[in-house]
Structure formats: structure tokens, C-alpha cells
Design an enzyme around this catalytic site. Structure first.
Site, PDB file in Angstrom:
ATOM      1  N   SER A  59      22.858 -61.779 158.273  1.00  0.00           N
ATOM      2  CA  SER A  59      22.936 -61.586 156.827  1.00  0.00           C
ATOM      3  C   SER A  59      22.995 -62.905 156.060  1.00  0.00           C
ATOM      4  O   SER A  59      23.527 -63.897 156.551  1.00  0.00           O
ATOM      5  CB  SER A  59      24.174 -60.746 156.483  1.00  0.00           C
TER       6      SER A  59
ATOM      7  N   HIS B 118      22.555 -47.823 148.752  1.00  0.00           N
ATOM      8  CA  HIS B 118      22.178 -48.178 147.388  1.00  0.00           C
ATOM      9  C   HIS B 118      22.289 -46.948 146.491  1.00  0.00           C
ATOM     10  O   HIS B 118      22.012 -45.816 146.917  1.00  0.00           O
ATOM     11  CB  HIS B 118      20.742 -48.713 147.374  1.00  0.00           C
TER      12      HIS B 118
END
Length: 446
Positions: free
Chosen positions: A358, A154
Site C-alpha cells: 500500500s 467505497h
């Protein structure tokens, strides 16, 4: 409440919603404002609610759970709630919600296998502050440490390195988005004289890849880093709540492993309407960055001073209302719907990838920019993704895929048959790419 988008929206309707800025909503505040009537204020807010409902019908690209109802907490909005200081110490400002905060923190600590008297944490303003605090804890342990993180991390991690003026080594990622431990080992050996502060992604932002904590620990040890020479932070913004409820992944995040901290975002899977996060670390680390402050009657151990007192109550309420069975059902439903979307895209000849554990489906970036904006997609380079959250229904996904295919067909017609899907093999691997070259490769392989 789960929402289903209408089958058709005219360009004029879409443009009207896109134009909901200040001049259309009477948001301007005049210098000589003497107070607006409640009727006019209500009209502005009602118009804004209508706009939000419209955009929420196609909210696919970002990991915010919109399926919640906190009407029962409305009476709390008449109070200013401020959790300044250490939640475990309390403060002299009595209008706080630290009892709710500690209750929620205890739940997270139990989720990640650390005993009550062994952990410390707090509810932050979001994932970035949670990472900011966790990396600070690591730096306080190793002031000369090198920060290692993968290229798929991130953006907040790289910003944090700049803020703290830390040397940051960007480690290569595998096609899946997972950290490349071979490259990590080479980087560790290059800086073997300095301690290692490792940021691991338990669900990368774009691809939803989970870094292998056990393999990273093994890599550290093989590179000569004993447990007193490394600190591991796990950025688990979305998956930190999901993985413990998947049987095959339930022990991926655990303080029984030599990790130093874990962070999650409260506004993602749990669906807090206020951006917030949670950071949990080992209590033995916290004294290094804490100071007693008499004026608040507490210990200053957090990044921010005043902290939102409402956010911990939203988190507590969501956990208590859903319960473990409710959260597990939501996790399994999101994963199942993500697999459904992946299959629909692949069957339709659209290049797509879905990592194990996911709910983030990666696919070729739509060429129509307005289409991407309409569906609130997150795009990066030549790929985009959909994050299948609780509010995303099968009907929404069908509508999205059907419109995507229609846009591609229209592009093919405009280009007189010359339209070709984007090649995304470099980003997701040849097996997940549907461009003409890799389609031919698939045919030959079969």
C-alpha cells in the site's frame, strides 16, 4: 512536476486562498451578459490557476496523481470527441476516439490476464460508473443474487445497491480493512439458497487493504457455492494498476481466477486530468444488457450514452509515454515514500499504520481542523490518511510531519501539558497506536 511546499505560509495568505469563491474571482454570470472580454476571462482563469498551484503544494489526502504533462494533446481540445455506443462496434458519429479506447482496454486486459477475444469493457466517467456497470453485470447473471461487500468498501457500492434495489450484506472487516472471511462465510450460509454477488476491494479507500481473492473463493466453495452460483467484482480503483508491477503481488488480480470483472480509476495512478475509469468484464456476460441502437449505428452496452472521447486518449498517452518500466518505477517510488512517511510518523510517536503493498499511510487524526484542510487530508472518525502519489516528494512529507509535530506541541502548551494523542487502537490495532495506554503496553512488551 513534483512540488515542494514553502516552509511557512501566514494565516492571512491561507485565508486569502480559502476565500477564492465566486465573489472574489468575478465568476457571477449576469442575466443580461453580452459577452466578456478575453482579457477579463484570462484574468479569472489565471487567478484560478494560481489558487490551484497553491493548494497543490499540500495535496496529500486523495489518490490523484498530479505529476503529468499533456501539453502535446492540446490540439485535440478544438474537437468534440464522443464515444457513444460500444467501443468495439464503433458508431456512425465519426468524431470518436474508440480506436484509442480499445487500445487502452487491450492493455488493461493483458495486465489482468484475459485474452482479447474473451473480454469486453469501456472507459467510464470514473470508478463509481465502473462499479455501477460491473455490479449490473453480476445482477444480470443472478437477478435474485445477494450483494456482499465489506464495511470498508467505497461508498459507491452501497449507493449502487440502493439504485438497483439489491439486498446488500455488509460484511465485517479485519483491523487491516480486509474483508473478514469468517463473517462472510456466516453470511453466505445464512443466504445459501440465493446466488452470491461479491464486491472485493483491491485497496480499500481509507486503509489501502487488499481483500484476499483466493481466500474468498475458497470460502464460497466451502459454503456450498459452486462457480455457477457466484459472481466476483474487484474494485481496484487505485491498486489495479499498481499491484501488477509489484513482483510479490503481480498475480493478485487475474482473470485466470473465477472473477467476473475488474474496475480502476484512470485519474488516480495514471494521472488523467479528467475523472474517468475502466471496467473490464468477460465478453460472455455483456449481451444480457446490450441493445442495438440504429441512430448511433452501434450497440448500447454502456451505462451512459455520450461518453468523453478525450479521456481514452489521455489514458492511452499516459501508458504509451510511461511504458511498463516507467510505471513500475513510479509504483516502487510511491511505495518507498509511503514507508518513509510511516517510519517518520512512528518514530515521532504518532500512531500510524501501513498495509502491505500500500501507498496509503493511516494515522491519528490531527486535532487542528485547519491543519487537516491545509494539507487536504482525508479523515474518518479519529483517523486520517495520506496517499503517497507521484507528485508527493520527501520534502513535502518532511514538511507535513514537522508541521504536524509543531501543532501537537502547541496543543500541549495550550493544555498546560495535558495533551494526549488520540487512541486509534480500535481502528488500526494496539501495535499501531501511540496513546498513553498503548505506549505503556509497548514498553511492557519490550
Amino acid at each position: 512536476m513534483a512540488l515542494t511546499p514553502p516552509p511557512h505560509t501566514t494565516r492571512e495568505e491561507e485565508q486569502q486562498h480559502n476565500n477564492n469563491n465566486g465573489c472574489h474571482m468575478n465568476l457571477a454570470i449576469s442575466p443580461n451578459c453580452t459577452g466578456e472580454t478575453q482579457a477579463n476571462l484570462s484574468a479569472v482563469i489565471n487567478h484560478y490557476v494560481h489558487t490551484l498551484n497553491h493548494f497543490n503544494l499540500r495535496n496529500l489526502g486523495y489518490p490523484t496523481n498530479q505529476n503529468f504533462n499533456y501539453d502535446a494533446l492540446a490540439p485535440l481540445l478544438q474537437f468534440h470527441l464522443n464515444n457513444a455506443g460500444d467501443p468495439f462496434v464503433g458508431s456512425s458519429f465519426r468524431l470518436n476516439s474508440t480506436s484509442f479506447e480499445v487500445s487502452a482496454l487491450d492493455w488493461f486486459a493483458n495486465l489482468w490476464d484475459i485474452q482479447k477475444n474473451k473480454y469486453w469493457g469501456y472507459v467510464t466517467t470514473g470508478g463509481t460508473e465502473a462499479n455501477l456497470h460491473a455490479i449490473l453485470v453480476g445482477r444480470e447473471q443472478f437477478p435474485d443474487g445477494v450483494l456482499y461487500t465489506s464495511e470498508d468498501s467505497h461508498y459507491s457500492i452501497f449507493k449502487i445497491a440502493r439504485i438497483y434495489r439489491m439486498q446488500c450484506v455488509k460484511v465485517r472487516s479485519l483491523i487491516s480493512g480486509e474483508i473478514d472471511c469468517a463473517d462472510l462465510k456466516a453470511s453466505l450460509l445464512h443466504h445459501k439458497d440465493r446466488p452470491a454477488i461479491i464486491n472485493l476491494n483491491i485497496g480499500t479507500t481509507m486503509k489501502g487493504a487488499v481483500d484476499d481473492i483466493d481466500l474468498v473463493i475458497k470460502t464460497l466453495e466451502e459454503s456450498g457455492f459452486n462457480r455457477d452460483r457466484f459472481y466476483i467484482h474487484c474494485d481496484a480503483a487505485l491498486f489495479g494498476i499498481m499491484l501488477p508491477f509489484l513482483k510479490a503481488a503481480s498475480k493478485i488480480i487475474s482473470f485466470k481466477k473465477p472473477i467476473g470483472s475488474v474496475s480502476v480509476s484512470g485519474h488516480k495512478f495514471l494521472g488523467c486530468p479528467i475523472p474517468c475509469g475502466v471496467v473490464i468484464t468477460r465478453s460472455e456476460y455483456i449481451n444480457a444488457s446490450s441493445r442495438d441502437v440504429e441512430i448511433i449505428g452501434s450497440r448500447d452496452a454502456t451505462i451512459t450514452g455520450s461518453r468523453c472521447g478525450h479521456a481514452p486518449i489521455f489514458l492511452w498517452y499516459a501508458i504509451k509515454k510511461k511504458g511498463s518500466i516507467g510505471i513500475q518505477n513510479e509504483v516502487e517510488n510511491c511505495i518507498a515514500n509511503a514507508r518513509y512517511l510511516h517510519n517518520r510518523l512512528s518514530d515521532a510517536g504518532i500512531g500510524a499504520m501501513l498495509n502491505e503493498y500500500s501507498n496509503i499511510v493511516v494515522f491519528e487524526r490531527p486535532l487542528d481542523h485547519q491543519f487537516s484542510r491545509r494539507w487536504n487530508l482525508a479523515c474518518q472518525g479519529n483517523i486520517a490518511h495520506v496517499v503517497v502519489m507521484q507528485h508527493v516528494t520527501i520534502q513535502m512529507l518532511d514538511s507535513f510531519v514537522n508541521e504536524f509535530l509543531h501543532k501537537r506541541s502547541f496543543s500541549r502548551f495550550e493544555d498546560y501539558g495535558s495533551f494526549q494523542p488520540l487512541c486509534i487502537a480500535e481502528k488500526v490495532g494496539a501495535a499501531n497506536c501511540s496513546c498513553s495506554m498503548h505506549n505503556l503496553y509497548h514498553d511492557c512488551a519490550c
